[in-house]
Design an enzyme around this catalytic site. Structure first.
Site, PDB file in Angstrom:
ATOM      1  N   LYS A 133       0.937  -1.018  -0.002  1.00  0.00           N
ATOM      2  CA  LYS A 133       0.062   0.071   0.076  1.00  0.00           C
ATOM      3  C   LYS A 133       0.796   1.200  -0.037  1.00  0.00           C
ATOM      4  CE  LYS A 133      -4.401   0.767   0.102  1.00  0.00           C
ATOM      5  NZ  LYS A 133      -5.630   0.084  -0.423  1.00  0.00           N
ATOM      6  N   ASP A 142      -7.095   4.051  -4.658  1.00  0.00           N
ATOM      7  CA  ASP A 142      -7.679   3.862  -3.466  1.00  0.00           C
ATOM      8  C   ASP A 142      -8.181   5.216  -2.948  1.00  0.00           C
ATOM      9  OD1 ASP A 142      -7.785   1.820  -0.943  1.00  0.00           O
ATOM     10  OD2 ASP A 142      -7.378   3.915   0.022  1.00  0.00           O
TER      11      ASP A 142
HETATM   12  P1  NDP Z   1     -13.017   7.509  -2.942  1.00  0.00           P
HETATM   13  O1  NDP Z   1     -11.970   8.580  -2.792  1.00  0.00           O
HETATM   14  O2  NDP Z   1     -13.407   7.156  -4.088  1.00  0.00           O
HETATM   15  O3  NDP Z   1     -14.069   7.724  -1.725  1.00  0.00           O
HETATM   16  C1  NDP Z   1     -13.672   7.641  -0.358  1.00  0.00           C
HETATM   17  C2  NDP Z   1     -14.856   7.973   0.576  1.00  0.00           C
HETATM   18  O4  NDP Z   1     -14.604   8.009   1.895  1.00  0.00           O
HETATM   19  C3  NDP Z   1     -15.448   9.493   0.306  1.00  0.00           C
HETATM   20  O5  NDP Z   1     -16.792   9.418   0.568  1.00  0.00           O
HETATM   21  C4  NDP Z   1     -14.497  10.219   1.273  1.00  0.00           C
HETATM   22  O6  NDP Z   1     -14.762  11.502   1.515  1.00  0.00           O
HETATM   23  C5  NDP Z   1     -14.696   9.233   2.529  1.00  0.00           C
HETATM   24  N1  NDP Z   1     -13.517   9.471   3.340  1.00  0.00           N
HETATM   25  C6  NDP Z   1     -12.280   9.287   3.178  1.00  0.00           C
HETATM   26  N2  NDP Z   1     -11.619   9.336   4.287  1.00  0.00           N
HETATM   27  C7  NDP Z   1     -12.305   9.866   5.127  1.00  0.00           C
HETATM   28  C8  NDP Z   1     -12.091  10.136   6.773  1.00  0.00           C
HETATM   29  N3  NDP Z   1     -10.988  10.191   7.126  1.00  0.00           N
HETATM   30  N4  NDP Z   1     -13.402  10.440   7.220  1.00  0.00           N
HETATM   31  C9  NDP Z   1     -14.558  10.677   6.604  1.00  0.00           C
HETATM   32  N5  NDP Z   1     -14.862  10.185   5.286  1.00  0.00           N
HETATM   33  C10 NDP Z   1     -13.709   9.804   4.617  1.00  0.00           C
HETATM   34  O7  NDP Z   1     -12.396   6.023  -2.280  1.00  0.00           O
HETATM   35  P2  NDP Z   1     -12.887   4.778  -2.568  1.00  0.00           P
HETATM   36  O8  NDP Z   1     -14.287   4.370  -2.675  1.00  0.00           O
HETATM   37  O9  NDP Z   1     -11.724   3.873  -3.559  1.00  0.00           O
HETATM   38  O10 NDP Z   1     -12.489   3.852  -1.264  1.00  0.00           O
HETATM   39  C11 NDP Z   1     -13.270   3.742  -0.251  1.00  0.00           C
HETATM   40  C12 NDP Z   1     -12.845   2.624   0.889  1.00  0.00           C
HETATM   41  O11 NDP Z   1     -12.857   1.450   0.085  1.00  0.00           O
HETATM   42  C13 NDP Z   1     -11.633   2.849   1.461  1.00  0.00           C
HETATM   43  O12 NDP Z   1     -11.481   2.184   2.844  1.00  0.00           O
HETATM   44  C14 NDP Z   1     -10.725   2.016   0.510  1.00  0.00           C
HETATM   45  O13 NDP Z   1      -9.412   1.375   1.098  1.00  0.00           O
HETATM   46  C15 NDP Z   1     -11.648   0.887   0.321  1.00  0.00           C
HETATM   47  N6  NDP Z   1     -11.289  -0.078  -0.975  1.00  0.00           N
HETATM   48  C16 NDP Z   1     -11.172   0.716  -2.296  1.00  0.00           C
HETATM   49  C17 NDP Z   1     -10.796  -0.061  -3.207  1.00  0.00           C
HETATM   50  C18 NDP Z   1     -10.631   0.495  -4.710  1.00  0.00           C
HETATM   51  O14 NDP Z   1     -10.322  -0.109  -5.704  1.00  0.00           O
HETATM   52  N7  NDP Z   1     -10.870   1.883  -4.918  1.00  0.00           N
HETATM   53  C19 NDP Z   1     -10.957  -1.476  -3.111  1.00  0.00           C
HETATM   54  C20 NDP Z   1     -11.024  -1.921  -2.068  1.00  0.00           C
HETATM   55  C21 NDP Z   1     -11.370  -1.353  -1.072  1.00  0.00           C
HETATM   56  P3  NDP Z   1     -13.658  12.740   1.230  1.00  0.00           P
HETATM   57  O15 NDP Z   1     -12.560  11.820   0.629  1.00  0.00           O
HETATM   58  O16 NDP Z   1     -14.244  13.681   0.483  1.00  0.00           O
HETATM   59  O17 NDP Z   1     -13.095  12.747   2.957  1.00  0.00           O
HETATM   60  O1  2IT Z   2      -7.618  -1.748  -1.128  1.00  0.00           O
HETATM   61  C1  2IT Z   2      -7.722  -2.209  -2.127  1.00  0.00           C
HETATM   62  O2  2IT Z   2      -7.810  -3.298  -2.411  1.00  0.00           O
HETATM   63  C2  2IT Z   2      -7.529  -1.374  -3.082  1.00  0.00           C
HETATM   64  N1  2IT Z   2      -7.450   0.008  -2.943  1.00  0.00           N
HETATM   65  C3  2IT Z   2      -7.415  -1.762  -4.732  1.00  0.00           C
HETATM   66  C4  2IT Z   2      -5.755  -2.361  -4.884  1.00  0.00           C
HETATM   67  C5  2IT Z   2      -5.679  -2.651  -6.078  1.00  0.00           C
HETATM   68  O3  2IT Z   2      -4.404  -3.024  -6.504  1.00  0.00           O
HETATM   69  O4  2IT Z   2      -6.346  -2.749  -6.862  1.00  0.00           O
END
Ligand code: NDP
Ligand code: 2IT
Length: 446
Positions: free
Chosen positions: A126, A166
């Site tokens: 990561k 992410d």
């Molecule tokens: P995005 O940046 O697209 O969205 C993140 C969301 O979470 C937004 O609504 C953001 O609001 C909010 N957020 C982030 N940090 C905080 C915080 N500290 N307090 C409150 N709200 C927060 O990210 P993703 O949708 O990609 O990621 C969401 C979750 O899914 C994370 O936990 C990530 O690790 C996980 N994930 C993502 C994957 C991917 O492929 N993208 C794969 C697997 C898991 P804002 O940023 O405006 O604060």
């Molecule tokens: O938390 C996760 O699994 C991700 N943000 C996706 C990682 C990836 O390599 O696609």
């Protein structure tokens, strides 16, 4: 936990002070491994766990960049290469002001188990930065990404370490990062996933995490002889993962009634569908930090400063960030009749919250199992890049679905084999661990 795992956790805490999220992730995994360690004394004598909690390599670097007014800013960049026993390092990049070494260690640690569960050959990593994309212009984002990659490029490669998105890193950022890598290395390789479709990206990757979460939840519901059809669904977050989850849950007949951001949550009793789902993309792209605009646009209720877990729902899909669902939230969900909590975010539920779900015996799946569809589809993108052949949407979606069903089956059969039927946390931790541990044994003292 036994004396052995308690001591190990105490050592992790002493050696990694002020990293509570990392401690939490390690504690959760340790809690699942007692029986495994009893049945396999070799893991203990070969110090597999002691090795797994120590990253193979951590990299931190300076990221200087110029804003649109010509002022200089300095952020910190990171890459944690946690474990490469079963494949090249793989895992996302997070750009968010809350990013620290501890946050990324927890995420990299989780990623090792998650990637193992996908059945694809990917190690765990990561990275990211404390850079805050909020309010930044497109040019500022580009300059930041170029500066970030100017240092990171030395440590990554298609067969070494393959970052992806992410929080705060989506298609746009991957584009800028890829462009800079290509300039620096003079090579066009699959060094990042989540690329644009015209330049090596995979169909379905943008939707994959959210789709995968819902495919997994569908399997969970099947174990109770039910489905999404007619269910009320509470989703948190409004980013990439939430967007995919809302689409698929709606397609399967569910009614998604909430979204949330750092400012609060929206309650849309008619369900978030059609143009409302497209509006989520606008919300993200606006680089604001809020969901309130959704409530204004569609004239629904906005609840400031709160999380959506007080809303009555059958299924909850936490898709925002770590520790966004605590003990009190968990109790509220259970009290209101929620039967299934399927995590889209990484570690959104606190350890106390997890206990509430276990005691209430409702369906509960940890992110490392249910959100693995994102990285699994990244793995499929890597395969397509290696072959230099793109697959159709149907092909990728079919494979993603198959992988999620398989992860679900693995969690169920492993939990049962180790004496805790129905416990997805134990199933995921044990199955994820065994593959990596055995690979480490095979490869000697690494
Ligand atoms: P995005 O940046 O697209 O969205 C993140 C969301 O979470 C937004 O609504 C953001 O609001 C909010 N957020 C982030 N940090 C905080 C915080 N500290 N307090 C409150 N709200 C927060 O990210 P993703 O949708 O990609 O990621 C969401 C979750 O899914 C994370 O936990 C990530 O690790 C996980 N994930 C993502 C994957 C991917 O492929 N993208 C794969 C697997 C898991 P804002 O940023 O405006 O604060
Ligand atoms: O938390 C996760 O699994 C991700 N943000 C996706 C990682 C990836 O390599 O696609």
């Amino acid at each position: 936990m036994s004396d052995y795992t308690n001591k190990l956790l105490a050592d992790v805490k002493a050696k990694n002070p002020a990293e509570p999220e990392f401690h939490q992730a390690v504690e959760e995994v340790m809690g699942s491994l007692e029986l495994v360690l009893q049945r396999h004394p070799e893991y203990r004598s070969m110090k597999i766990l002691e090795r797994m909690v120590e990253p193979e390599r951590t990299i931190t670097f300076r990221v200087p960049w110029l804003d649109d007014q010509g002022e200089i800013h300095i952020n910190r960049g990171y890459r944690i290469q946690m474990n490469s026993a079963i494949g090249p390092y793989k895992g996302g990049l997070r750009f968010h002001p809350s990013v620290t070494m501890g946050i990324l260690k927890f995420l990299a640690f989780e990623q090792v188990f998650k990637n193992s569960l996908t059945t694809l050959p990917m190690g765990g990593a990561k990275g990211g930065s404390d850079f805050d994309p909020k309010g930044k212009s497109d040019n500022e984002i580009m300059r930041f990404c170029q500066s970030f990659m100017t240092e990171l490029f030395r440590y990554i490669g298609a067969d070494t370490d393959v970052p992806a998105g992410d929080i705060g890193v989506g298609g746009r950022e991957i584009g800028y990062l890829f462009g800079q890598y290509k300039r620096l290395k003079s090579e066009f390789t699959g060094v990042l996933t989540g690329k644009g479709l015209n330049w090596g990206g995979s169909l379905v990757r943008p939707e994959a995490t959210g789709f995968g979460v819902v495919y997994f939840a569908e399997e969970m519901l099947k174990t109770k002889k039910t489905s999404f059809d007619g269910k009320t669904v509470a989703v948190s977050g409004f980013g990439n993962v939430a967007w995919g989850a809302v689409q698929k849950a709606t397609e399967l007949g569910g009614k998604v009634v909430t979204l949330s951001g750092p400012d609060g949550y929206v309650y849309d009793p008619d369900g978030i569908k059609g143009e409302k789902i497209d509006y989520m993309l606008k919300l993200r792209a606006s680089n604001k930090d809020a969901v309130e605009d959704y409530a204004k646009e569609f004239k629904v209720k906005f609840v400031p400063g709160k999380r959506p877990w007080e809303v009555k729902c059958d299924v909850a899909l936490p898709c925002a960030t770590q520790n966004e669902l605590n003990e009190a939230d968990a109790k509220e969900l259970v009290k209101n009749g929620c039967i299934c909590v399927c995590e889209g975010a990484n570690m959104p539920t606190t350890l106390d919250g997890y206990k509430v779900f276990t005691e209430a015996k409702i369906l509960y799946s940890p992110g490392k199992a249910s959100n693995a569809g994102g990285v699994a589809t990244s793995g499929l993108e890597m395969s397509q890049n290696s072959m230099r052949l793109p697959w159709s949407r149907e092909e990728v979606d079919h494979r993603l679905h198959e992988i999620m069903v398989r992860i679900h089956d693995t969690c169920i059969t492993t939990a049962e084999k180790y004496g805790t039927p129905g416990n997805y946390v134990n199933g995921a931790n044990i199955a994820g661990f065994l593959k990596v541990a055995d690979a480490m044994l095979d490869q000697g003292l690494v």
